[in-house]
Design a protein around this motif. Structure first.
Motif, PDB file in Angstrom:
ATOM      1  N   SER A 233       0.852  -1.180   0.000  1.00  0.00           N
ATOM      2  CA  SER A 233       0.000   0.000   0.000  1.00  0.00           C
ATOM      3  C   SER A 233       0.891   1.233   0.000  1.00  0.00           C
ATOM      4  O   SER A 233       1.417   1.641   1.039  1.00  0.00           O
ATOM      5  CB  SER A 233      -0.928  -0.017   1.221  1.00  0.00           C
ATOM      6  OG  SER A 233      -1.785   1.099   1.211  1.00  0.00           O
ATOM      7  N   TYR A 234       1.080   1.802  -1.183  1.00  0.00           N
ATOM      8  CA  TYR A 234       1.938   2.973  -1.336  1.00  0.00           C
ATOM      9  C   TYR A 234       1.096   4.164  -1.799  1.00  0.00           C
ATOM     10  O   TYR A 234       0.087   4.011  -2.490  1.00  0.00           O
ATOM     11  CB  TYR A 234       3.037   2.725  -2.381  1.00  0.00           C
ATOM     12  CG  TYR A 234       4.064   1.709  -1.984  1.00  0.00           C
ATOM     13  CD1 TYR A 234       4.940   1.948  -0.938  1.00  0.00           C
ATOM     14  CD2 TYR A 234       4.175   0.499  -2.661  1.00  0.00           C
ATOM     15  CE1 TYR A 234       5.897   1.025  -0.574  1.00  0.00           C
ATOM     16  CE2 TYR A 234       5.127  -0.436  -2.316  1.00  0.00           C
ATOM     17  CZ  TYR A 234       5.988  -0.169  -1.267  1.00  0.00           C
ATOM     18  OH  TYR A 234       6.929  -1.100  -0.902  1.00  0.00           O
ATOM     19  N   GLY A 235       1.564   5.323  -1.412  1.00  0.00           N
ATOM     20  CA  GLY A 235       1.072   6.556  -1.996  1.00  0.00           C
ATOM     21  C   GLY A 235       2.213   7.183  -2.782  1.00  0.00           C
ATOM     22  O   GLY A 235       3.205   7.607  -2.188  1.00  0.00           O
TER      23      GLY A 235
ATOM     24  N   VAL B 175       3.695   9.893  -5.628  1.00  0.00           N
ATOM     25  CA  VAL B 175       3.472  11.163  -6.327  1.00  0.00           C
ATOM     26  C   VAL B 175       4.669  11.402  -7.233  1.00  0.00           C
ATOM     27  O   VAL B 175       5.809  11.505  -6.765  1.00  0.00           O
ATOM     28  CB  VAL B 175       3.307  12.336  -5.338  1.00  0.00           C
ATOM     29  CG1 VAL B 175       3.155  13.657  -6.114  1.00  0.00           C
ATOM     30  CG2 VAL B 175       2.115  12.108  -4.432  1.00  0.00           C
TER      31      VAL B 175
ATOM     32  N   SER C 126       5.017   7.152   0.024  1.00  0.00           N
ATOM     33  CA  SER C 126       4.603   7.077   1.427  1.00  0.00           C
ATOM     34  C   SER C 126       3.943   5.740   1.707  1.00  0.00           C
ATOM     35  O   SER C 126       3.314   5.143   0.827  1.00  0.00           O
ATOM     36  CB  SER C 126       3.635   8.224   1.760  1.00  0.00           C
ATOM     37  OG  SER C 126       2.480   8.151   0.938  1.00  0.00           O
TER      38      SER C 126
ATOM     39  N   THR D  75       1.062   4.005   3.189  1.00  0.00           N
ATOM     40  CA  THR D  75      -0.305   4.340   3.590  1.00  0.00           C
ATOM     41  C   THR D  75      -0.970   3.231   4.381  1.00  0.00           C
ATOM     42  O   THR D  75      -2.144   3.362   4.733  1.00  0.00           O
ATOM     43  CB  THR D  75      -1.147   4.647   2.344  1.00  0.00           C
ATOM     44  OG1 THR D  75      -1.137   3.515   1.466  1.00  0.00           O
ATOM     45  CG2 THR D  75      -0.598   5.854   1.599  1.00  0.00           C
TER      46      THR D  75
ATOM     47  N   TRP E 247       1.181   2.831 -10.138  1.00  0.00           N
ATOM     48  CA  TRP E 247       0.770   3.776  -9.099  1.00  0.00           C
ATOM     49  C   TRP E 247       0.484   5.175  -9.648  1.00  0.00           C
ATOM     50  O   TRP E 247      -0.146   5.976  -8.954  1.00  0.00           O
ATOM     51  CB  TRP E 247       1.849   3.867  -8.018  1.00  0.00           C
ATOM     52  CG  TRP E 247       2.087   2.574  -7.314  1.00  0.00           C
ATOM     53  CD1 TRP E 247       3.088   1.696  -7.528  1.00  0.00           C
ATOM     54  CD2 TRP E 247       1.263   1.990  -6.287  1.00  0.00           C
ATOM     55  NE1 TRP E 247       2.970   0.602  -6.705  1.00  0.00           N
ATOM     56  CE2 TRP E 247       1.855   0.756  -5.934  1.00  0.00           C
ATOM     57  CE3 TRP E 247       0.108   2.387  -5.637  1.00  0.00           C
ATOM     58  CZ2 TRP E 247       1.331  -0.066  -4.953  1.00  0.00           C
ATOM     59  CZ3 TRP E 247      -0.430   1.564  -4.661  1.00  0.00           C
ATOM     60  CH2 TRP E 247       0.176   0.350  -4.324  1.00  0.00           C
ATOM     61  N   THR E 248       0.971   5.514 -10.809  1.00  0.00           N
ATOM     62  CA  THR E 248       0.728   6.839 -11.374  1.00  0.00           C
ATOM     63  C   THR E 248       0.377   6.715 -12.845  1.00  0.00           C
ATOM     64  O   THR E 248       0.511   5.638 -13.443  1.00  0.00           O
ATOM     65  CB  THR E 248       1.974   7.750 -11.227  1.00  0.00           C
ATOM     66  OG1 THR E 248       3.050   7.203 -11.998  1.00  0.00           O
ATOM     67  CG2 THR E 248       2.385   7.890  -9.772  1.00  0.00           C
TER      68      THR E 248
END
Length: 449
Positions: free
Chosen positions: A121-123, A125, A146, A148, A216-217
């Motif tokens: 579970s990553y955040g 950016v 981050s 999360t 993720w992005t």
């Protein structure tokens, strides 16, 4: 009277049925009896019935099955197929060694499964400081990751595709809510549109039998604009008159006064010159020279057969971008045309973006064909620039200039790396030789002299 028998009743039924069949046209009766028509109709019906089912099956396959199968690498499939083959051979011929090898290969595959299980579970950016840079400038970006989740995460690796290359970022063991940031620099040695991202986390076993990645992005486009030079002051070589460039065409209403003439019914009374009218005892009106604002048109040839090298081709794009950027800065009307069509010139950003996407290639259309097309596409141009390579001959330049309408100022910028800046004339065409992009201001100043 005839006696009613079964044979008579059958004949009566046939007579009643025959008129109903005669209602069909002969060609339709033939189609009903033709096997190919029946088969075609049956196939079409089957396709219509199967198509919705196929769409559902395909959607379920892409949603549930393919994500699982795509985790297995080519080496993983080879190990799995090899274990099955060894087991079959060992079972058929009684080779215990083959069975042992099959079991070992299968155990390796099972162990690899343990490395890709679990959920991270990553955040993430992804931040590019600038999405548009010039050739030679470094594009700087950062990745902030981050945790999360409510539990610590083990060390992992993130991959960032940058064009055809891939950058790898190693993440340490991260506590809940911990943030890890990495900076990166993208070299911009040549003009291009570089796709950066998406950022993906990768889980894989040491032998890379299985590889699981999560995106993720979203990808971002990095525009590496062609290098341009500033054209300050009179070096631009453009017409500087704020009201436009006077022409030999006469107009009844403008700003550049030319002469007086007799009044003609329909003339605007505001242009009557009363002092001369009182002296000559007849109505006299002012006559003006028609003026026009400088409308620049750039003919940029992207036919690589007309250039001596790739560096020469890039110089041509940079020269066209520099002139176009100066014209937009001075709020001039601008049109840029290539063999593949016009470029957007509403803003300098749009123009540079389109020039970044230009891909040169050998083609049949030459600079002469492009010049003829430019005369049709931009009939109101007042200044025309032909940007050509060193392989374009003076005869071709003369043909290109012949397609320019009378009264339009035309200049040709001929790229020849290493040559000294010079100016020559071919009829009404001014030919400027450019050997280095930094000399563009000098050659334009020669054209303005």
């Amino acid at each position: 009277m005839f006696r009613s028998t079964p044979l008579n009743r059958l004949a009566e039924r046939l007579r009643r049925f025959r008129p109903a069949r005669q209602l069909l046209p002969s060609k339709n009766r033939g189609n009903l009896l033709r096997p190919s028509a029946v088969w075609t109709e049956a196939v079409s019906t089957a396709q219509l019935a199967v198509e919705p089912v196929w769409r559902v099956v395909r959607a379920q396959w892409l949603r549930f099955v393919w994500p699982v199968l795509s985790i297995v690498s080519v080496l993983g499939w080879s190990i799995l197929a090899g274990s099955i083959l060894l087991w079959v051979v060992g079972q058929s011929f009684g080779w215990q060694e083959a069975k042992a090898a099959a079991i070992a290969a299968f155990v390796l595959f099972v162990i690899a499964v343990g490395f890709v299980l679990g959920r991270s579970s990553y955040g993430v950016v992804l931040d590019l400081t600038r999405t548009r840079v010039a050739v030679g400038d470094n594009a700087v970006g950062s990745i902030a990751v981050s945790n999360t989740s409510a539990r610590p995460l083990l060390p992992a690796a993130l991959e960032l595709p940058v064009g055809a290359a891939t950058a790898i970022f190693h993440l340490p063991r991260m506590k809940p809510a911990q943030v890890h940031e990495d900076l990166f620099t993208i070299p911009t040695a040549r003009r291009a549109v570089i796709v950066v991202g998406p950022v993906r986390s990768v889980r894989a076993d040491p032998l890379h039998l299985l590889r699981r990645q999560v995106l993720w992005t979203d990808p971002e486009d990095l525009y590496v604009h062609p290098r341009t030079v500033a054209l300050a002051g009179s070096a631009a070589g453009f017409i500087r008159d704020l009201e436009g460039m006077p022409t030999t065409d006469l107009s009844s209403a403008d700003v550049s006064f030319h002469a007086l003439r007799d009044y003609v019914p329909g003339d605007d009374r505001r242009h009557i010159h009363w002092k001369t009218t009182a002296r000559t005892n007849k109505l006299m009106v002012r006559q003006f020279e028609e003026t026009r604002r400088a409308h620049l048109a750039i003919s940029l040839s992207i036919n690589t057969d007309e250039y001596g090298s790739e560096h020469e081709f890039e110089m041509a794009i940079s020269a066209a971008a520099s002139i176009g950027r100066q014209a937009i800065r001075e709020q001039r009307e601008l049109d840029v045309l290539t063999q593949k069509g016009p470029l957007r010139c509403e803003t300098g950003r749009n123009m540079l973006d389109d020039m970044t996407r230009i891909v040169g290639a050998p083609m049949r259309k030459t600079a002469v064909d492009l010049a003829r097309n430019l005369a049709d596409k931009v009939p109101n141009a007042s200044v025309v620039f032909f940007i050509v390579g060193s392989q374009v001959t003076p005869a071709q330049l003369r043909s290109a200039a012949a397609s320019v309408p009378a009264g339009v100022r035309s200049l040709a910028i001929r790229l020849q790396p290493g040559a000294a800046p010079s100016r020559a004339n071919i009829a009404d065409l001014t030919v400027l030789t450019l050997g280095d992009l930094s000399d563009l201001a000098i050659v334009l100043r020669k054209a303005a002299a």
